[in-house]
Design a protein around this motif. Structure first.
Motif, PDB file in Angstrom:
ATOM      1  N   ILE A 147       0.846  -1.356   0.007  1.00 44.39           N
ATOM      2  CA  ILE A 147      -0.125  -0.076   0.177  1.00 44.39           C
ATOM      3  C   ILE A 147       1.009   1.317  -0.151  1.00 44.39           C
ATOM      4  O   ILE A 147       1.799   1.326   0.820  1.00 44.39           O
ATOM      5  CB  ILE A 147      -1.047   0.080   1.029  1.00 44.39           C
ATOM      6  N   GLU A 148       0.520   2.145  -0.819  1.00 42.39           N
ATOM      7  CA  GLU A 148       1.463   3.283  -1.180  1.00 42.39           C
ATOM      8  C   GLU A 148       0.716   4.412  -0.430  1.00 42.39           C
ATOM      9  O   GLU A 148      -0.513   4.728  -0.894  1.00 42.39           O
ATOM     10  CB  GLU A 148       1.634   3.613  -2.320  1.00 42.39           C
ATOM     11  N   ALA A 149       1.078   5.358   0.151  1.00 43.21           N
ATOM     12  CA  ALA A 149       0.613   6.793   0.771  1.00 43.21           C
ATOM     13  C   ALA A 149       0.206   7.604  -0.518  1.00 43.21           C
ATOM     14  O   ALA A 149       1.123   7.591  -1.322  1.00 43.21           O
ATOM     15  CB  ALA A 149       1.457   7.598   1.944  1.00 43.21           C
ATOM     16  N   PHE A 150      -0.754   8.207  -0.596  1.00 44.58           N
ATOM     17  CA  PHE A 150      -1.087   9.169  -1.714  1.00 44.58           C
ATOM     18  C   PHE A 150      -1.881  10.406  -1.014  1.00 44.58           C
ATOM     19  O   PHE A 150      -3.073  10.447  -1.053  1.00 44.58           O
ATOM     20  CB  PHE A 150      -1.839   8.591  -2.747  1.00 44.58           C
ATOM     21  N   GLY A 151      -1.041  11.276  -0.437  1.00 45.18           N
ATOM     22  CA  GLY A 151      -1.721  12.381   0.200  1.00 45.18           C
ATOM     23  C   GLY A 151      -2.161  11.997   1.728  1.00 45.18           C
ATOM     24  O   GLY A 151      -1.679  10.902   2.296  1.00 45.18           O
ATOM     25  N   LYS A 152      -3.434  12.366   1.929  1.00 48.63           N
ATOM     26  CA  LYS A 152      -4.459  11.434   3.026  1.00 48.63           C
ATOM     27  C   LYS A 152      -5.071  10.386   2.514  1.00 48.63           C
ATOM     28  O   LYS A 152      -5.735   9.867   3.323  1.00 48.63           O
ATOM     29  CB  LYS A 152      -5.285  12.443   3.331  1.00 48.63           C
ATOM     30  N   LYS A 153      -4.853  10.075   1.430  1.00 45.33           N
ATOM     31  CA  LYS A 153      -5.558   8.446   0.778  1.00 45.33           C
ATOM     32  C   LYS A 153      -4.532   7.633   0.438  1.00 45.33           C
ATOM     33  O   LYS A 153      -3.327   7.723   0.972  1.00 45.33           O
ATOM     34  CB  LYS A 153      -6.262   9.020  -0.459  1.00 45.33           C
ATOM     35  N   SER A 154      -4.697   6.404   0.120  1.00 45.95           N
ATOM     36  CA  SER A 154      -3.772   5.512  -0.311  1.00 45.95           C
ATOM     37  C   SER A 154      -3.824   4.883  -1.785  1.00 45.95           C
ATOM     38  O   SER A 154      -5.216   5.113  -2.199  1.00 45.95           O
ATOM     39  CB  SER A 154      -3.726   4.350   0.799  1.00 45.95           C
ATOM     40  N   LYS A 155      -3.095   4.099  -2.144  1.00 44.11           N
ATOM     41  CA  LYS A 155      -3.302   3.181  -3.407  1.00 44.11           C
ATOM     42  C   LYS A 155      -2.876   1.854  -3.002  1.00 44.11           C
ATOM     43  O   LYS A 155      -1.834   1.753  -2.427  1.00 44.11           O
ATOM     44  CB  LYS A 155      -2.353   3.781  -4.523  1.00 44.11           C
ATOM     45  N   VAL A 165      -8.002   4.107  -2.402  1.00 46.88           N
ATOM     46  CA  VAL A 165      -8.790   4.133  -1.490  1.00 46.88           C
ATOM     47  C   VAL A 165      -8.767   5.495  -0.607  1.00 46.88           C
ATOM     48  O   VAL A 165      -7.795   6.027  -0.530  1.00 46.88           O
ATOM     49  CB  VAL A 165      -8.659   2.949  -0.497  1.00 46.88           C
ATOM     50  N   PHE A 166      -9.916   5.585  -0.033  1.00 43.49           N
ATOM     51  CA  PHE A 166     -10.162   7.069   0.806  1.00 43.49           C
ATOM     52  C   PHE A 166      -9.115   7.012   1.824  1.00 43.49           C
ATOM     53  O   PHE A 166      -8.799   7.951   2.721  1.00 43.49           O
ATOM     54  CB  PHE A 166     -11.399   7.132   1.169  1.00 43.49           C
ATOM     55  N   ASP A 167      -8.914   5.800   2.494  1.00 44.27           N
ATOM     56  CA  ASP A 167      -8.128   5.594   4.037  1.00 44.27           C
ATOM     57  C   ASP A 167      -6.819   6.134   3.914  1.00 44.27           C
ATOM     58  O   ASP A 167      -6.116   5.973   2.655  1.00 44.27           O
ATOM     59  CB  ASP A 167      -8.307   4.115   4.505  1.00 44.27           C
ATOM     60  N   SER A 168      -6.277   6.656   5.017  1.00 38.52           N
ATOM     61  CA  SER A 168      -4.840   7.089   5.062  1.00 38.52           C
ATOM     62  C   SER A 168      -3.707   5.836   5.147  1.00 38.52           C
ATOM     63  O   SER A 168      -4.412   4.647   5.584  1.00 38.52           O
ATOM     64  CB  SER A 168      -4.498   8.097   6.001  1.00 38.52           C
ATOM     65  N   ILE A 169      -2.637   5.754   4.775  1.00 39.34           N
ATOM     66  CA  ILE A 169      -1.719   4.720   5.100  1.00 39.34           C
ATOM     67  C   ILE A 169      -1.599   4.372   6.724  1.00 39.34           C
ATOM     68  O   ILE A 169      -1.619   3.192   7.012  1.00 39.34           O
ATOM     69  CB  ILE A 169      -0.414   4.994   4.447  1.00 39.34           C
TER      70      ILE A 169
END
Length: 233
Positions: A147-155, A165-169
């Protein structure tokens, strides 16, 4: 991970809890454990446990009957029966017990039972998360590579695709803490099952992606990686 021990011998109950906690921590799984000394206590608990270590004969009723009721209420509960009586083995099938172990407890068999439970849980569990438009979706945990952080969301990397996904890392890390995942960098949470090799403090994933292991967690990462390899997952 939440564990319950239901055993009327308090000394044995504490011993089982301690051994289970040690086995789980040895593979990087955080756990808590509650002890119950009777059927009535476990049946009135409103906690949903992941693993139950259960005796068959308790002062106020049958452990087998309690197991049946608990499985009806919480189908995902894994029950390991630990008893001095062989005659309940067939009854344990009806209660859908995962393993049936005899007293005195053989530590090696107990360890294998918990490893088998972890493997079953890992391959069959799903991660509840949210799409970017905040709709609930479930991802099969065993399919997640990293899982990679993408701002306040994740990939989330699954196969050849990245799922937003909407969840943070940090939220994902919290949800996956009891599985075989580790946050090896502030921006990456990896599944040990998909690490092919480690080269110069870089985790090389089975698809060839390379993820740097942060300096602050390298010691813990090396310990957990070695443990992963030693257990032969």
């Amino acid at each position: 991970m939440k564990i319950a021990v239901c055993e009327d011998n308090e000394v044995l109950a504490k011993n089982y809890a301690e051994i289970a906690g040690y086995i789980l921590s040895d593979v990087g799984v955080e756990s808590t454990c509650d002890i119950f000394l009777s059927v009535s206590e476990i049946l009135t608990s409103d906690v949903e446990y992941d693993l139950l270590l259960l005796d068959c004969e308790l002062p106020d009723g049958s452990g087998i009957e309690a197991a049946k009721k608990l499985k009806q209420a919480h189908n995902e509960l894994c029950i390991i029966i630990i008893t001095a009586h062989e005659q309940y083995v067939y009854d344990s099938f009806e209660a859908e017990a995962f393993r049936y172990l005899l007293k005195p407890l053989n530590i090696e068999k107990f360890e294998k039972a918990i490893y088998a439970f972890l493997e079953k849980r890992k391959t069959g569990a799903f991660l509840p998360t949210r799409t970017p438009d905040r709709q609930v979706m479930y991802l099969k945990i065993s399919d997640i590579m990293y899982i990679e952080a993408f701002g306040k969301k994740s990939k989330v990397k699954i196969g050849d695709s990245l799922t937003d996904v909407f969840d943070s890392i940090s939220e994902m890390d919290e949800k996956l803490r009891s599985f075989n995942f580790m946050r090896i960098h502030r921006s990456y949470l990896v599944n040990f099952a998909y690490i092919d090799k480690v080269v110069h403090n870089t985790a090389v994933m089975k698809n060839g992606d390379e993820i740097l292991v942060s300096r602050r967690v390298r010691r813990e990462f090396n310990q957990r990686m070695n443990e992963w390899l030693r257990k032969g997952y």
